[in-house]
Design a protein around this motif. Structure first.
Motif, PDB file in Angstrom:
ATOM      1  N   LEU A  10      20.380 -19.822  -3.510  1.00  0.00           N
ATOM      2  CA  LEU A  10      20.795 -19.013  -2.185  1.00  0.00           C
ATOM      3  C   LEU A  10      19.698 -18.014  -1.755  1.00  0.00           C
ATOM      4  N   ASP A  11      19.433 -17.829  -0.548  1.00  0.00           N
ATOM      5  CA  ASP A  11      17.973 -16.869   0.033  1.00  0.00           C
ATOM      6  C   ASP A  11      19.292 -15.759   0.208  1.00  0.00           C
ATOM      7  N   VAL A  12      18.828 -14.664  -0.212  1.00  0.00           N
ATOM      8  CA  VAL A  12      19.520 -13.272   0.009  1.00  0.00           C
ATOM      9  C   VAL A  12      18.323 -12.460   0.646  1.00  0.00           C
ATOM     10  N   PRO A  13      18.324 -12.413   2.166  1.00  0.00           N
ATOM     11  CA  PRO A  13      17.293 -11.478   2.613  1.00  0.00           C
ATOM     12  C   PRO A  13      17.298  -9.926   2.151  1.00  0.00           C
ATOM     13  N   SER A  14      16.222  -9.691   1.519  1.00  0.00           N
ATOM     14  CA  SER A  14      16.018  -8.273   1.104  1.00  0.00           C
ATOM     15  C   SER A  14      16.707  -7.983  -0.273  1.00  0.00           C
ATOM     16  N   GLY A  15      17.588  -8.791  -0.731  1.00  0.00           N
ATOM     17  CA  GLY A  15      18.392  -8.784  -1.985  1.00  0.00           C
ATOM     18  C   GLY A  15      17.725  -8.364  -3.239  1.00  0.00           C
ATOM     19  N   GLU A  16      16.393  -8.897  -3.401  1.00  0.00           N
ATOM     20  CA  GLU A  16      15.641  -8.620  -4.605  1.00  0.00           C
ATOM     21  C   GLU A  16      14.795  -7.427  -4.201  1.00  0.00           C
ATOM     22  N   SER A  17      14.432  -6.945  -3.208  1.00  0.00           N
ATOM     23  CA  SER A  17      13.461  -5.817  -2.968  1.00  0.00           C
ATOM     24  C   SER A  17      14.388  -4.522  -2.528  1.00  0.00           C
ATOM     25  N   SER A  18      14.874  -4.288  -1.603  1.00  0.00           N
ATOM     26  CA  SER A  18      15.394  -3.280  -1.124  1.00  0.00           C
ATOM     27  C   SER A  18      17.172  -3.480  -1.256  1.00  0.00           C
ATOM     28  N   GLY A  19      17.641  -4.573  -1.608  1.00  0.00           N
ATOM     29  CA  GLY A  19      19.006  -4.818  -1.841  1.00  0.00           C
ATOM     30  C   GLY A  19      20.024  -5.094  -0.510  1.00  0.00           C
ATOM     31  N   LEU A  20      21.073  -5.408  -0.783  1.00  0.00           N
ATOM     32  CA  LEU A  20      21.957  -5.459   0.420  1.00  0.00           C
ATOM     33  C   LEU A  20      22.644  -3.948   0.563  1.00  0.00           C
ATOM     34  N   LYS A  21      22.534  -3.436   1.880  1.00  0.00           N
ATOM     35  CA  LYS A  21      22.727  -2.315   1.981  1.00  0.00           C
ATOM     36  C   LYS A  21      24.038  -1.939   2.816  1.00  0.00           C
ATOM     37  N   VAL A  22      24.628  -0.995   2.195  1.00  0.00           N
ATOM     38  CA  VAL A  22      26.080  -0.571   2.596  1.00  0.00           C
ATOM     39  C   VAL A  22      25.842   0.791   3.073  1.00  0.00           C
ATOM     40  N   ARG A  23      26.598   1.101   4.408  1.00  0.00           N
ATOM     41  CA  ARG A  23      26.470   2.225   4.874  1.00  0.00           C
ATOM     42  C   ARG A  23      27.846   2.981   5.263  1.00  0.00           C
ATOM     43  N   PHE A  24      27.899   4.149   4.747  1.00  0.00           N
ATOM     44  CA  PHE A  24      29.311   4.795   4.877  1.00  0.00           C
ATOM     45  C   PHE A  24      29.229   5.636   6.177  1.00  0.00           C
ATOM     46  N   GLU A  25      30.131   5.594   7.003  1.00  0.00           N
ATOM     47  CA  GLU A  25      30.254   6.662   8.033  1.00  0.00           C
ATOM     48  C   GLU A  25      31.672   6.687   8.438  1.00  0.00           C
ATOM     49  N   PRO A  26      32.302   7.897   8.083  1.00  0.00           N
ATOM     50  CA  PRO A  26      31.915   9.128   7.543  1.00  0.00           C
ATOM     51  C   PRO A  26      31.187   8.940   6.050  1.00  0.00           C
ATOM     52  N   PRO A  27      30.421   9.598   5.475  1.00  0.00           N
ATOM     53  CA  PRO A  27      30.040   9.637   4.415  1.00  0.00           C
ATOM     54  C   PRO A  27      31.085   9.641   3.230  1.00  0.00           C
ATOM     55  N   LEU A  28      30.815   9.139   2.144  1.00  0.00           N
ATOM     56  CA  LEU A  28      31.669   8.913   0.984  1.00  0.00           C
ATOM     57  C   LEU A  28      31.383  10.341  -0.105  1.00  0.00           C
ATOM     58  N   GLN A  29      32.464  10.812  -0.075  1.00  0.00           N
ATOM     59  CA  GLN A  29      32.304  12.325  -0.860  1.00  0.00           C
ATOM     60  C   GLN A  29      32.399  12.091  -2.461  1.00  0.00           C
ATOM     61  N   ILE A  30      31.456  12.667  -3.107  1.00  0.00           N
ATOM     62  CA  ILE A  30      31.514  12.811  -4.611  1.00  0.00           C
ATOM     63  C   ILE A  30      32.042  14.256  -4.849  1.00  0.00           C
ATOM     64  N   VAL A  31      33.262  14.317  -5.382  1.00  0.00           N
ATOM     65  CA  VAL A  31      33.469  15.625  -5.742  1.00  0.00           C
ATOM     66  C   VAL A  31      33.658  16.110  -7.072  1.00  0.00           C
ATOM     67  N   ALA A  32      33.090  17.119  -7.534  1.00  0.00           N
ATOM     68  CA  ALA A  32      33.046  17.661  -8.899  1.00  0.00           C
ATOM     69  C   ALA A  32      34.346  17.537  -9.570  1.00  0.00           C
ATOM     70  N   GLY A  33      34.359  16.834 -10.770  1.00  0.00           N
ATOM     71  CA  GLY A  33      35.419  16.426 -11.391  1.00  0.00           C
ATOM     72  C   GLY A  33      36.357  15.490 -11.200  1.00  0.00           C
ATOM     73  N   GLU A  34      36.070  14.798  -9.960  1.00  0.00           N
ATOM     74  CA  GLU A  34      36.718  13.730  -9.411  1.00  0.00           C
ATOM     75  C   GLU A  34      36.242  12.260  -9.667  1.00  0.00           C
ATOM     76  N   ASP A  35      37.147  11.378  -9.702  1.00  0.00           N
ATOM     77  CA  ASP A  35      36.613  10.010  -9.956  1.00  0.00           C
ATOM     78  C   ASP A  35      36.675   9.412  -8.520  1.00  0.00           C
ATOM     79  N   THR A  36      35.600   8.693  -8.041  1.00  0.00           N
ATOM     80  CA  THR A  36      35.288   7.949  -6.751  1.00  0.00           C
ATOM     81  C   THR A  36      35.099   6.632  -7.295  1.00  0.00           C
ATOM     82  N   ARG A  37      35.682   5.735  -6.529  1.00  0.00           N
ATOM     83  CA  ARG A  37      35.749   4.258  -6.604  1.00  0.00           C
ATOM     84  C   ARG A  37      35.178   3.544  -5.449  1.00  0.00           C
TER      85      ARG A  37
END
Length: 169
Positions: free
Chosen positions: A123-150
């Protein structure tokens, strides 16, 4: 506390949530990236293997400084069809600086389909091997100190594969 957001990006359904943890003022939070497969009723396929080199998460630290991309996981091959009906595969997990994530990349090294008659197609994955498949989060995903984010990436094989007719010689 559990928050969930879903996005569809290039055939991928992404869900992200944050679980509250207990800690004394930590400066990092844990990020886990998992894959699963949306149901796909195509009986001629035996496997859809994806070589995942790594996931990369771009974090902007809580103090506003750019923290940059952080690699999560290790190279491996995952059969997406084995993830049907709620199966999960942990791509990787890491302690990252508290802050926000606006972008994640899934860098792939290979991809192939094997039919039940053992015929294989790369299978051909455009830009999969170089910059990767991109996922954008809007609103941004928050990493909170002491919490687990999945982050759950629900691959929709039906939407991700596009058959191409053979090219004339």
């Amino acid at each position: 506390m559990f928050r969930t957001c879903t996005r569809t990006v290039a055939g991928f359904l992404v869900a992200a949530g944050t679980l509250t943890g207990c800690s004394d003022e930590p400066s990092t939070g844990t990020v886990s990236i998992l894959l699963t497969d949306a149901p796909y009723p195509f009986d001629m396929m035996e496997s859809v293997e994806v070589g995942v080199d790594r996931a990369e998460v771009h974090v902007t630290a809580a103090d506003g400084r750019e923290s940059g991309f952080h690699a999560i996981g290790h190279p491996r091959t995952i059969d997406l069809l084995e993830l049907r009906n709620g199966g999960l595969d942990l791509v990787g997990q890491a302690e990252l600086p508290a802050g926000e994530v606006k972008q994640m990349r899934l860098v792939l090294s290979s991809a192939k389909v094997t039919l039940t008659d053992r015929t294989e197609f790369d299978l051909d994955v455009p830009s999969g091997e170089s910059s990767g498949l991109k996922v954008r989060f809007e609103p941004p995903l928050q990493i909170v100190a002491g919490e687990d984010t999945r982050v759950l990436i629900d691959v929709d094989v039906a939407a991700s594969l596009t058959p191409q007719p053979p090219s004339p010689n």
